[in-house]
Design an enzyme around this catalytic site. Structure first.
Site, mmCIF file in Angstrom:
data_model
loop_
_atom_site.group_PDB
_atom_site.id
_atom_site.type_symbol
_atom_site.label_atom_id
_atom_site.label_comp_id
_atom_site.label_asym_id
_atom_site.label_seq_id
_atom_site.Cartn_x
_atom_site.Cartn_y
_atom_site.Cartn_z
ATOM 1 N N ASP A 1 1.098 -1.073 -0.241
ATOM 2 C CA ASP A 1 -0.363 0.250 -0.364
ATOM 3 C C ASP A 1 0.425 1.734 0.026
ATOM 4 O O ASP A 1 1.557 0.928 0.250
ATOM 5 C CB ASP A 1 -1.016 0.545 0.853
ATOM 6 N N SER A 2 0.046 1.994 -0.425
ATOM 7 C CA SER A 2 0.850 3.543 -0.359
ATOM 8 C C SER A 2 1.319 4.176 1.140
ATOM 9 O O SER A 2 2.350 5.130 1.725
ATOM 10 C CB SER A 2 0.830 5.023 -0.642
ATOM 11 N N TYR B 1 -0.236 8.216 -2.531
ATOM 12 C CA TYR B 1 -0.223 8.133 -4.159
ATOM 13 C C TYR B 1 -1.103 8.708 -4.301
ATOM 14 O O TYR B 1 -1.514 9.345 -5.741
ATOM 15 C CB TYR B 1 -0.456 6.686 -3.777
ATOM 16 N N GLY B 2 -2.800 8.680 -3.827
ATOM 17 C CA GLY B 2 -3.895 9.620 -4.520
ATOM 18 C C GLY B 2 -4.099 10.482 -5.252
ATOM 19 O O GLY B 2 -5.569 10.851 -5.103
ATOM 20 N N CYS C 1 -3.505 -0.993 -2.478
ATOM 21 C CA CYS C 1 -3.483 0.274 -2.229
ATOM 22 C C CYS C 1 -4.746 0.612 -3.607
ATOM 23 O O CYS C 1 -4.352 0.279 -4.238
ATOM 24 C CB CYS C 1 -2.847 1.219 -3.265
ATOM 25 N N GLU D 1 -5.669 9.603 9.121
ATOM 26 C CA GLU D 1 -4.376 9.681 9.820
ATOM 27 C C GLU D 1 -4.095 10.687 10.756
ATOM 28 O O GLU D 1 -3.604 10.800 11.855
ATOM 29 C CB GLU D 1 -3.373 10.775 8.354
ATOM 30 N N CYS E 1 -10.965 3.125 -0.901
ATOM 31 C CA CYS E 1 -10.204 3.580 -0.057
ATOM 32 C C CYS E 1 -9.339 2.188 1.247
ATOM 33 O O CYS E 1 -10.377 2.785 1.583
ATOM 34 C CB CYS E 1 -9.850 5.901 -0.254
ATOM 35 N N THR E 2 -8.253 2.808 1.081
ATOM 36 C CA THR E 2 -7.489 2.102 2.257
ATOM 37 C C THR E 2 -8.539 2.560 3.355
ATOM 38 O O THR E 2 -8.605 2.031 4.747
ATOM 39 C CB THR E 2 -5.987 1.990 2.526
ATOM 40 N N HIS E 3 -8.704 3.794 3.520
ATOM 41 C CA HIS E 3 -9.047 4.844 4.573
ATOM 42 C C HIS E 3 -10.368 4.873 5.149
ATOM 43 O O HIS E 3 -10.337 5.231 6.088
ATOM 44 C CB HIS E 3 -8.245 6.375 5.525
HETATM 45 N N1 DGL Z 1 -3.775 3.837 0.122
HETATM 46 C C1 DGL Z 1 -4.633 5.221 -0.584
HETATM 47 C C2 DGL Z 1 -5.780 4.266 -1.231
HETATM 48 O O1 DGL Z 1 -6.534 3.192 -0.671
HETATM 49 C C3 DGL Z 1 -5.367 6.264 0.175
HETATM 50 C C4 DGL Z 1 -3.770 6.992 0.061
HETATM 51 C C5 DGL Z 1 -3.195 7.623 -0.602
HETATM 52 O O2 DGL Z 1 -3.553 8.592 -1.343
HETATM 53 O O3 DGL Z 1 -1.997 6.852 -0.703
HETATM 54 O O4 DGL Z 1 -6.033 4.952 -2.041
#
Ligand code: DGL
Length: 278
Positions: free
Chosen positions: A10-11, A42-43, A73, A152, A184-186
């Site tokens: 993941d990022s 990354y997003g 990710c 975060e 999205c992971t978050h």
């Molecule tokens: N892990 C990224 C995603 O699921 C979220 C965080 C990022 O933007 O890197 O898209």
């Protein structure tokens, strides 16, 4: 090969939600996890940058013997899945398709909302996946870039997060979606805030589905580990401030085995592509 670990990247550390689901489904499997915390997020970055980073992430896991790659990710999975599959011989699963399959299963009215980072939404990856799987549903995408920093920061149930969520989600509510895909992971951590706005509709968090599909694929390929220890080794490209506190929020348990690593740079001029990093 079946005794080798599953590689997840993941990022950052949000992908630990996927690790948690995989561990639940496959308790005997050893997992190596790479979080590219030094280059998070990354997003908000370009497609080219994320393809390059994703190749480097995969190479790291392949070099450590990963028998299967999980792209945890959503931003990477949206733009780099096909490239990774082409460049590496190890089997790969992303987080997009399993969530799409689940959404198609539960949606009733044919209006499905998808939320994700700007890269994920503007890449059109979800529309493409729904189309490829034969869905006739109307797909309504909405980028929610501020959700990642809010999570975060630990503001998962905070007045500011509610205001931001209201703004992002109101159009989806007006459109009358009956299913929302958390792309999205978050975002699963913001579930309470999201549910308070959109109410009693279907919510799809792909991490469970990834665990289910991964288990099926490992069985089919004869790659299931019959006697692994269920260990989790965590590698991060930066041990950034509060990473442990944030990571444990995603993993749902204490983060033990972690270390900082550097990645080999991918040379895009190399004719071997991701199979050879410098
Ligand atoms: N892990 C990224 C995603 O699921 C979220 C965080 C990022 O933007 O890197 O898209």
């Amino acid at each position: 090969m079946k005794h080798n670990p599953i590689g997840v990247f993941d990022s950052g550390i949000g992908g630990l939600t996927v690790v948690k689901a995989v561990k639940k489904m496959l308790p005997r499997e050893d997992i190596i996890y790479l979080g590219d915390t030094a280059r998070l997020p990354y997003g908000t970055k370009s497609v080219d940058a994320i393809i390059q980073f994703s190749i480097e992430d995969t190479q790291f896991l392949v070099d450590r013997g990963a028998k299967y790659i999980v792209i945890a990710c959503y931003s990477s999975a949206s733009v780099a899945l096909d490239v990774i599959r082409k460049e590496f011989s190890v089997p790969v699963i992303g987080v997009i398709q399993p969530g799409v399959r689940k959404a198609m299963e539960v949606a009733r009215t044919g209006k499905i909302g998808v939320i994700g980072t700007s890269l994920t939404i503007y890449s059109g990856a979800y529309e493409k996946a729904f189309k490829e799987l034969g869905a006739r549903a109307e797909i309504l995408g909405r980028a929610c870039p501020l959700f990642v920093p809010l999570v975060e920061e630990g503001w998962v149930d905070h007045a500011v997060s509610r205001m931001v969520a209201q703004d992002y989600l109101e159009p989806l509510k007006k459109d009358g979606i009956d299913t929302l895909l958390l792309g999205c992971t978050h975002y699963p951590l913001l579930m309470k805030v999201i549910r308070d706005i959109l109410g009693d509709i279907n919510y799809v968090d792909a991490s469970t589905e990834v665990g289910v599909e991964l288990a099926q694929n490992l069985r089919r390929l004869g790659l299931q580990n019959p006697d692994g220890m269920g260990s989790t080794s965590i590698y991060l490209t930066d041990l950034s401030m509060n990473f442990k506190e944030i990571g444990e929020r995603f993993l749902g348990e204490p983060m033990k085995n972690f270390s900082r690593v550097s990645l080999k740079r991918y040379d895009e001029k190399s004719s071997h592509g991701g199979k050879e990093a410098k």
